[in-house]
Structure formats: structure tokens, C-alpha cells
Design a protein around this motif. Structure first.
Motif, short mmCIF file in Angstrom:
data_model
loop_
_atom_site.label_atom_id
_atom_site.label_comp_id
_atom_site.label_asym_id
_atom_site.label_seq_id
_atom_site.Cartn_x
_atom_site.Cartn_y
_atom_site.Cartn_z
N VAL A 1 85.35 14.18 97.42
CA VAL A 1 85.93 14.78 98.62
C VAL A 1 85.43 16.21 98.80
CG1 VAL A 1 88.06 15.52 99.76
CG2 VAL A 1 88.01 13.36 98.48
N ALA A 2 85.60 17.04 97.76
CA ALA A 2 85.22 18.45 97.89
C ALA A 2 85.07 19.06 96.51
CB ALA A 2 86.26 19.22 98.70
N VAL A 3 84.33 20.16 96.47
CA VAL A 3 84.16 20.93 95.23
C VAL A 3 84.13 22.40 95.60
CG1 VAL A 3 81.63 20.76 95.31
CG2 VAL A 3 82.77 21.19 93.13
N ILE A 4 84.58 23.23 94.66
CA ILE A 4 84.62 24.67 94.90
C ILE A 4 84.07 25.40 93.70
CG2 ILE A 4 86.97 25.01 94.00
CD1 ILE A 4 87.43 26.89 96.44
N SER A 5 83.42 26.51 93.96
CA SER A 5 82.81 27.31 92.90
C SER A 5 83.86 28.08 92.12
CB SER A 5 81.80 28.29 93.51
OG SER A 5 82.46 29.19 94.40
N VAL B 1 79.49 13.66 91.67
CA VAL B 1 79.62 12.54 90.74
C VAL B 1 80.78 12.79 89.79
CG1 VAL B 1 78.49 11.24 88.91
CG2 VAL B 1 77.17 12.02 90.90
N GLY B 2 81.70 11.86 89.72
CA GLY B 2 82.88 12.04 88.91
C GLY B 2 82.62 12.25 87.43
N TRP C 1 87.84 17.75 94.13
CA TRP C 1 88.82 16.75 94.58
C TRP C 1 88.07 15.44 94.82
CZ3 TRP C 1 93.99 17.11 94.65
CH2 TRP C 1 94.59 18.37 94.68
N PHE C 2 88.66 14.37 94.37
CA PHE C 2 88.16 13.03 94.59
C PHE C 2 89.30 12.18 95.12
CE2 PHE C 2 83.94 12.96 92.51
CZ PHE C 2 83.96 14.20 91.93
#
Length: 128
Positions: free
Chosen positions: A48-52, A111-112, A36-37
Motif C-alpha cells: 500500500v505505502a512506505v515511508i522513509s 515486497v513484503g 503498510w500492506f
């Protein structure tokens, strides 16, 4: 081709909560790292967040840590962002993103440009 669609945005008062959803179509969702950005007017897009893949590992920006919770449901091809204790500075367009390329140890998840597909975004407005 992967398509992402966010939903759940809206207007809320400070201290309130919102839950964003992002559903994916195309590809093998369970193999995508999802992020999420957000981007506020006049600002650059920010992580914002990242998930595996399995959902067992998450990482958050310092600005949202302890208030936001990212999760995923691979059976539904969906990721979620539960946002609690919202602040006016959380006001932004929120985007979900999918990384479909095989990652490497040097992949910079904050990084997007590391992500391959993006949704159209959903507006979140927090009033004081």
C-alpha cells in the motif's frame, strides 16, 4: 524484539475516510522504514505505502495514490495511514510492517519479505 500494533480499522461507506495507526515498541523506531500492506480474502498481500525514516519520502501503490496519505511521528513511535475516498475494493486487513535491517540500494520496498516485523492487522470494510 519489535512489536507493532495497528488500530483504527472499521466499517465505512464508500467515499468515507478512516485513519489507521500503528505504534511500535522495541528497537529504535526512527531508524525503521515503515510500510503498510493489505490483504483481501482470497487475494495475496499487496503493498500500500512506505515511508522513509524521517517521513520526508513516501511511495504509494497506484491503486491508492492520491487518496491515501502515510505519515509518521517518531516521537510517538507511530505511523499513520489516512485513507480518503474509500472504495469497496479497499476492503482488506491492513498490516503495518517494519524494516529493521540496514537497507541496500536494491531493497524492494513494495515486497513484503523485505520487512522484518508485522502487526496483527486491522480490518477495514468499505460498503457500497
Amino acid at each position: 524484539q519489535v512489536q507493532l500494533a495497528e488500530s483504527g480499522g472499521g466499517s465505512v461507506q464508500a467515499g468515507g475516510s478512516l485513519r489507521l495507526s500503528c505504534t511500535a515498541s522495541g528497537g529504535t523506531f526512527s531508524r525503521f522504514r515503515m510500510g503498510w500492506f493489505r490483504q483481501a480474502p482470497g487475494n495475496e498481500r499487496e503493498f500500500v505505502a512506505v515511508i522513509s525514516w524521517t517521513g520526508t519520502s513516501t511511495e504509494y501503490a497506484d491503486s491508492v495514490k492520491g487518496r491515501f496519505l502515510m505519515s509518521r511521528d517518531n516521537a510517538r513511535n507511530a505511523v499513520y495511514l489516512q485513507m480518503n475516498s474509500l472504495k469497496p475494493e479497499d476492503t482488506a486487513v491492513y498490516y503495518c510492517a517494519a524494516r529493521t535491517r540496514i537497507p541496500s540500494p536494491s531493497t524492494k520496498w513494495r515486497v513484503g519479505d523485505e520487512y522484518d516485523y508485522w502487526g496483527q492487522g486491522t480490518q477495514v470494510t468499505v460498503s457500497s
